[in-house]
Write a protein that holds these residues in place. Structure first.
Motif, PDB file in Angstrom:
ATOM      1  N   GLY A 357      -5.681  22.547   4.848  1.00  0.00           N
ATOM      2  CA  GLY A 357      -4.697  22.149   3.849  1.00  0.00           C
ATOM      3  C   GLY A 357      -3.678  21.171   4.400  1.00  0.00           C
ATOM      4  N   PHE A 358      -3.270  21.399   5.640  1.00  0.00           N
ATOM      5  CA  PHE A 358      -2.303  20.491   6.270  1.00  0.00           C
ATOM      6  C   PHE A 358      -2.926  19.108   6.503  1.00  0.00           C
ATOM      7  N   CYS A 359      -4.218  19.067   6.807  1.00  0.00           N
ATOM      8  CA  CYS A 359      -4.907  17.770   6.932  1.00  0.00           C
ATOM      9  C   CYS A 359      -4.918  17.050   5.589  1.00  0.00           C
ATOM     10  N   MET A 360      -5.086  17.809   4.514  1.00  0.00           N
ATOM     11  CA  MET A 360      -5.037  17.230   3.172  1.00  0.00           C
ATOM     12  C   MET A 360      -3.644  16.653   2.898  1.00  0.00           C
ATOM     13  N   PHE A 361      -2.612  17.385   3.316  1.00  0.00           N
ATOM     14  CA  PHE A 361      -1.248  16.894   3.132  1.00  0.00           C
ATOM     15  C   PHE A 361      -1.020  15.615   3.924  1.00  0.00           C
ATOM     16  N   GLU A 362      -1.506  15.570   5.164  1.00  0.00           N
ATOM     17  CA  GLU A 362      -1.342  14.371   5.983  1.00  0.00           C
ATOM     18  C   GLU A 362      -2.088  13.181   5.387  1.00  0.00           C
ATOM     19  N   ALA A 363      -3.221  13.439   4.748  1.00  0.00           N
ATOM     20  CA  ALA A 363      -3.927  12.358   4.050  1.00  0.00           C
ATOM     21  C   ALA A 363      -3.062  11.824   2.914  1.00  0.00           C
ATOM     22  N   CYS A 364      -2.366  12.721   2.219  1.00  0.00           N
ATOM     23  CA  CYS A 364      -1.437  12.294   1.163  1.00  0.00           C
ATOM     24  C   CYS A 364      -0.290  11.473   1.746  1.00  0.00           C
ATOM     25  N   VAL A 365       0.167  11.858   2.945  1.00  0.00           N
ATOM     26  CA  VAL A 365       1.213  11.086   3.625  1.00  0.00           C
ATOM     27  C   VAL A 365       0.717   9.673   3.908  1.00  0.00           C
ATOM     28  N   GLY A 366      -0.541   9.565   4.335  1.00  0.00           N
ATOM     29  CA  GLY A 366      -1.129   8.249   4.600  1.00  0.00           C
ATOM     30  C   GLY A 366      -1.206   7.378   3.361  1.00  0.00           C
ATOM     31  N   ILE A 367      -1.420   7.994   2.195  1.00  0.00           N
ATOM     32  CA  ILE A 367      -1.417   7.238   0.941  1.00  0.00           C
ATOM     33  C   ILE A 367       0.006   6.909   0.519  1.00  0.00           C
ATOM     34  N   PHE A 368       0.929   7.846   0.767  1.00  0.00           N
ATOM     35  CA  PHE A 368       2.315   7.691   0.319  1.00  0.00           C
ATOM     36  C   PHE A 368       2.998   6.467   0.908  1.00  0.00           C
ATOM     37  N   TRP A 369       2.885   6.265   2.215  1.00  0.00           N
ATOM     38  CA  TRP A 369       3.683   5.227   2.878  1.00  0.00           C
ATOM     39  C   TRP A 369       3.417   3.819   2.333  1.00  0.00           C
ATOM     40  N   PRO A 370       2.184   3.326   2.321  1.00  0.00           N
ATOM     41  CA  PRO A 370       1.994   1.969   1.776  1.00  0.00           C
ATOM     42  C   PRO A 370       2.291   1.898   0.288  1.00  0.00           C
ATOM     43  N   SER A 371       2.085   3.008  -0.424  1.00  0.00           N
ATOM     44  CA  SER A 371       2.322   3.008  -1.872  1.00  0.00           C
ATOM     45  C   SER A 371       3.806   2.948  -2.186  1.00  0.00           C
ATOM     46  N   ILE A 372       4.621   3.704  -1.460  1.00  0.00           N
ATOM     47  CA  ILE A 372       6.068   3.671  -1.697  1.00  0.00           C
ATOM     48  C   ILE A 372       6.634   2.326  -1.268  1.00  0.00           C
ATOM     49  N   MET A 373       6.072   1.734  -0.224  1.00  0.00           N
ATOM     50  CA  MET A 373       6.488   0.390   0.183  1.00  0.00           C
ATOM     51  C   MET A 373       6.201  -0.622  -0.913  1.00  0.00           C
ATOM     52  N   LYS A 374       5.034  -0.488  -1.534  1.00  0.00           N
ATOM     53  CA  LYS A 374       4.657  -1.389  -2.630  1.00  0.00           C
ATOM     54  C   LYS A 374       5.638  -1.242  -3.793  1.00  0.00           C
ATOM     55  N   MET A 375       5.978  -0.018  -4.153  1.00  0.00           N
ATOM     56  CA  MET A 375       6.904   0.198  -5.265  1.00  0.00           C
ATOM     57  C   MET A 375       8.308  -0.290  -4.920  1.00  0.00           C
ATOM     58  N   ARG A 376       8.726  -0.104  -3.681  1.00  0.00           N
ATOM     59  CA  ARG A 376      10.051  -0.606  -3.287  1.00  0.00           C
ATOM     60  C   ARG A 376      10.106  -2.122  -3.386  1.00  0.00           C
ATOM     61  N   SER A 377       9.007  -2.792  -3.024  1.00  0.00           N
ATOM     62  CA  SER A 377       8.989  -4.259  -3.105  1.00  0.00           C
ATOM     63  C   SER A 377       9.075  -4.734  -4.550  1.00  0.00           C
ATOM     64  N   GLN A 378       8.647  -3.886  -5.489  1.00  0.00           N
ATOM     65  CA  GLN A 378       8.665  -4.252  -6.906  1.00  0.00           C
ATOM     66  C   GLN A 378      10.021  -3.988  -7.563  1.00  0.00           C
ATOM     67  N   TYR A 379      10.690  -2.903  -7.178  1.00  0.00           N
ATOM     68  CA  TYR A 379      11.842  -2.433  -7.942  1.00  0.00           C
ATOM     69  C   TYR A 379      13.200  -2.664  -7.273  1.00  0.00           C
ATOM     70  N   ILE A 380      13.246  -2.753  -5.945  1.00  0.00           N
ATOM     71  CA  ILE A 380      14.539  -2.888  -5.258  1.00  0.00           C
ATOM     72  C   ILE A 380      14.917  -4.362  -5.181  1.00  0.00           C
ATOM     73  N   PRO A 381      16.133  -4.737  -5.620  1.00  0.00           N
ATOM     74  CA  PRO A 381      16.551  -6.142  -5.561  1.00  0.00           C
ATOM     75  C   PRO A 381      16.681  -6.641  -4.132  1.00  0.00           C
ATOM     76  N   GLU A 382      16.328  -7.903  -3.917  1.00  0.00           N
ATOM     77  CA  GLU A 382      16.270  -8.477  -2.580  1.00  0.00           C
ATOM     78  C   GLU A 382      17.634  -8.542  -1.900  1.00  0.00           C
ATOM     79  N   ASP A 383      18.716  -8.813  -2.668  1.00  0.00           N
ATOM     80  CA  ASP A 383      20.008  -9.065  -2.037  1.00  0.00           C
ATOM     81  C   ASP A 383      20.612  -7.828  -1.379  1.00  0.00           C
ATOM     82  N   ALA A 384      20.125  -6.625  -1.719  1.00  0.00           N
ATOM     83  CA  ALA A 384      20.677  -5.403  -1.116  1.00  0.00           C
ATOM     84  C   ALA A 384      19.553  -4.448  -0.719  1.00  0.00           C
ATOM     85  N   ARG A 385      18.416  -4.988  -0.319  1.00  0.00           N
ATOM     86  CA  ARG A 385      17.238  -4.157  -0.066  1.00  0.00           C
ATOM     87  C   ARG A 385      17.484  -3.128   1.038  1.00  0.00           C
TER      88      ARG A 385
END
Length: 463
Positions: A357-385
């Protein structure tokens, strides 16, 4: 070591290899030579920075024990690190936006190198200073580099979709392969070569110095809002206003805090969960297995983000639900499996189930990081990123400090259950973020259509 560990590690190694080697054209993004050069430069630097961070992890607790400090004293050192990140993180993030992200990345290297040097001293006050410096460096690591990358990517006119490729590769290498190699290298220095527990910190300082040299010689500077009229207080107010006035940013911050808070709590809980009665478990090998699972997740994330029709906001709902279920396993095994009260021995059947189960969670962590980075690049304004990204880390650091301070106050099942609830809430908020984002796009499209129709009607009159 039991064959069970080798089987789990071997299966995941094969899965990761097959996923990487079997990528077809639909799983790959066609890019340019200029972008590939830019991406590879960033990946080299990011990997060196993460090596400087990962090398310190396996031996920091052990080093403190060799200096004679007890669990409570060591706990206060860790709290100082997270507290420093909370108090100073927003300030250094604002300075990064104003004074330059490249300078902030160089500051990260210098600050973390100084933190590594403090590990040579057995004096508690010196070690406390090192933890404070490390907390500041951590804030810069998880904000300045990403902010520089996003700004530089768009400044050079690259396709926005290509950004997801850099994110997924950075996590695959920096949070996966580099983490595994760093753990093995740290073990080789400290144990095989007999250089002691401080040697990995010296190696980390060397990697950070190499990375800093590459940054100085190859990176250009970029800023958020460098205007002289804005002081730090004005930047703080602007970032807070952006979060308060845009529901998408507020939701993104809440999602990030809930997931990362659960993730860092898991870091402290997985060892007692797998060895509740001091069972003999291979900590280093299990850590490497977790990192391999994270690599598997980041490899899957690159496939998901390569599909333009599949929205990050959509599949992340499933990821959060799966992660919530995976951290419920310690609670479930308590109810459905007979507890083992015998001291020592090997991992129990319940422990094996939890490890999967913990390996499954770590796999989710691996998906989370690039995905949250992608969403931050879309929604957070550049001048105060950088400022906003460090605002997001404030509730996270408060949560982790509270958990560390009360780690012995609650049963471990309660802690895992709380993390599972937080992850379920993250899934609910992710659903809300998708709805709000789609509504905003729909309104923007309607406005564009109305404007276009008005311009079309006015053209004959102007003629």
């Amino acid at each position: 070591m039991e064959i069970f560990y080798y089987v789990v590690f071997g299966i995941m190694t094969v899965v990761v290899a097959v996923m990487e080697l079997s990528k077809g054209t639909k799983d790959r993004i066609s890019t340019s030579a200029g972008f590939n050069s830019f991406k590879n430069n960033y990946l080299v630097v990011y990997s060196l920075m993460m090596a400087g961070d990962w090398l310190q992890g396996p031996y920091v607790y052990f080093l403190y024990t060799t200096y004679g400090f007890n669990k409570g004293e060591i706990g206060r050192l860790f709290i100082a690190g997270f507290g420093s990140s909370m108090l100073f993180g927003t300030i250094v993030g604002s300075l990064a936006d104003k004074q330059g992200r490249k300078r902030a990345c160089i500051t990260y290297c210098i600050t973390y190198i100084l933190s590594c040097f403090t590990k040579h001293s057995p004096q508690y006050k010196v070690l406390m200073i090192g933890r404070i410096l490390g907390g500041i460096a951590t804030s810069l690591l998880f904000s300045a580099f990403e902010s520089w990358l996003v700004a530089e990517h768009f400044k050079r006119g690259f396709d926005p979709q290509w950004l997801s490729l850099t994110f997924s590769k950075a996590i695959f290498l920096g949070n996966g392969l580099v983490a595994i190699l760093s753990g093995l290298f740290a073990n080789t220095l400290a144990e095989t070569f007999g250089l002691g527990p401080v040697s990995p910190f010296d190696a980390a300082a060397c990697f950070l110095a190499i990375g800093m040299a590459i940054i100085l010689s190859t990176w250009t500077e970029n800023y958020g809002d460098p205007s002289e009229s804005k002081n730090l207080l004005t930047q703080f107010k602007g970032a807070a206003l952006a979060i308060a006035s845009d529901e998408k940013i507020a939701l993104l911050g809440a999602i990030q805090s809930l997931f990362e808070g659960s993730m860092y709590t898991f870091v402290f809980l997985w060892t007692p969960a797998l060895s509740p009665n001091e069972q003999d478990i291979p900590h280093g090998f299990i850590f490497a297995t977790f990192m391999l699972a994270s690599m598997m997740g980041s490899s899957l994330a690159s496939r998901l983000m390569a599909r333009p029709t599949l929205k990050v906001e959509s599949y992340m709902q499933i990821v959060f639900l799966v992660s919530a279920v995976s951290l419920l396993l310690p609670v479930a095994t308590t109810f459905f499996l007979e507890p083992n009260t015998q001291k020592g021995g090997t991992i129990t059947p319940g422990g094996r189930l939890q490890l999967l189960g913990f390996c499954m969670f770590e796999a989710c962590v691996g998906i989370f990081w690039p995905s949250i980075m992608k969403m931050r690049s879309q929604y957070i304004p550049e001048d105060a990123r950088s400022t906003i990204m460090n605002f997001f880390r404030m509730p996270l650091n408060i949560f982790v400090c509270v958990v560390l301070y009360n780690v012995n106050a609650f049963p471990i099942t309660i802690m895992f259950g709380m993390c599972s609830i937080f992850l379920f809430l993250a899934a609910v908020l992710q659903r809300r973020l998708m709805v709000v984002a789609e509504s905003h796009k729909s309104k923007s499209l309607d406005t564009w259509v109305v404007t276009k129709e008005r311009d079309t009607e006015e053209e004959p009159l102007n003629q």
